[in-house]
Design an enzyme around this catalytic site. Structure first.
Site, PDB file in Angstrom:
ATOM      1  N   LYS A   1      95.824  49.764  36.193  1.00 38.78           N
ATOM      2  CA  LYS A   1      96.417  49.534  36.975  1.00 38.78           C
ATOM      3  C   LYS A   1      98.035  48.801  37.335  1.00 38.78           C
ATOM      4  CE  LYS A   1      91.763  49.758  39.338  1.00 38.78           C
ATOM      5  NZ  LYS A   1      91.549  49.528  40.284  1.00 38.78           N
TER       6      LYS A   1
ATOM      7  N   CYS B   1      93.416  44.227  39.447  1.00 42.60           N
ATOM      8  CA  CYS B   1      92.042  44.310  39.797  1.00 42.60           C
ATOM      9  C   CYS B   1      91.340  45.303  39.665  1.00 42.60           C
ATOM     10  CB  CYS B   1      91.540  43.108  41.299  1.00 42.60           C
ATOM     11  SG  CYS B   1      92.962  41.675  41.454  1.00 42.60           S
ATOM     12  N   ASP B   2      89.822  45.509  39.111  1.00 45.56           N
ATOM     13  CA  ASP B   2      89.102  45.866  39.084  1.00 45.56           C
ATOM     14  C   ASP B   2      87.417  45.249  39.754  1.00 45.56           C
ATOM     15  OD1 ASP B   2      88.264  49.220  39.371  1.00 45.56           O
ATOM     16  OD2 ASP B   2      86.886  48.180  37.809  1.00 45.56           O
ATOM     17  N   SER B   3      86.531  45.894  40.044  1.00 46.83           N
ATOM     18  CA  SER B   3      85.296  45.196  40.870  1.00 46.83           C
ATOM     19  C   SER B   3      84.170  46.130  40.051  1.00 46.83           C
ATOM     20  CB  SER B   3      85.132  44.620  42.315  1.00 46.83           C
ATOM     21  OG  SER B   3      86.725  43.179  41.814  1.00 46.83           O
TER      22      SER B   3
ATOM     23  N   GLY C   1      87.978  42.063  37.124  1.00 47.88           N
ATOM     24  CA  GLY C   1      89.004  41.855  36.093  1.00 47.88           C
ATOM     25  C   GLY C   1      90.401  42.105  36.565  1.00 47.88           C
TER      26      GLY C   1
END
Length: 210
Positions: free
Chosen positions: A55, A75-77, A112
């Protein structure tokens, strides 16, 4: 130096605004399934950091002309529960089933983070890491689960819950960084910015004392 948030998440935007940063928002449009498919048996940490990097890198490419001197944060969750890594439920029945399993138990929210620095429109530095926070879910009733799912909120958020919204009623506590559970860890973002040579204080606007 411009701070660019590579996410459409209102929660992440709100966390940053509350912490003194007014980010430029750009959505990556990254195909998350395609990114995950290119990874060979990734760990949960590897998965969320790979998605965050994809991203940030996509937005850095798109934003280079508009904001040549910038840091782009992606970000990634996902929620690690019972050894299964899950993202957004998307479907009411899936959300209901997950909450029936999670009620009264704990899970690990993994986030992340990736920061890409642009200087003169050229990528000069990048830093990537992940954050894990234990979430203790309340022993909610079936009626409460049905009411929560009916709001639609849990369908579009990682793990099927929020900490800063309606889901906060059903979280007994967290062990770790609360901002990470909301979607963007302030301590981790500060650390990654430092790795690329930027201070978070550089983005604060001077106060106006009366």
């Amino acid at each position: 130096m411009c701070f660019v948030l590579a996410s459409a998440s209102p929660a992440r935007f709100k966390v940053l605004r509350g912490a003194g940063i007014d980010p430029l928002v750009r959505v990556s449009g990254v195909d998350e399934d395609a990114v995950a498919a290119r990874l060979a048996s990734p760990s949960p940490e590897q998965l969320v950091t790979a998605l965050a990097s994809a991203k940030a890198e996509a937005v850095a490419t798109e934003i280079a002309d508009e904001a040549p001197n910038a840091v782009v944060v992606g970000c990634d969750s996902m929620l690690d529960f019972d050894g299964e890594v899950v993202g957004k439920p998307g479907d009411p029945e899936i959300a209901r089933q997950r909450w029936s399993r999670m009620a009264g138990r704990t899970g690990t929210l993994l986030t992340g983070h990736a920061v890409v620095r642009l200087d003169g429109g050229v990528r000069t530095k990048e830093a990537v890491a992940s954050q894990a926070t234990t979430v203790r879910f309340a022993a909610v009733t079936d009626a409460e689960i049905d009411a929560y799912v009916a709001t639609g909120e849990p369908l579009a958020v990682a793990g099927g819950f929020t900490l800063d919204g309606l889901g906060g009623w059903f979280v007994d506590g967290v062990d770790g960084d609360p901002s990470s559970v909301i979607g963007i860890s302030l301590p981790l973002t500060r650390s990654l910015l430092a790795e690329v040579g930027v201070s978070v204080a550089d983005f604060w606007e001077p106060g106006n004392p009366e």
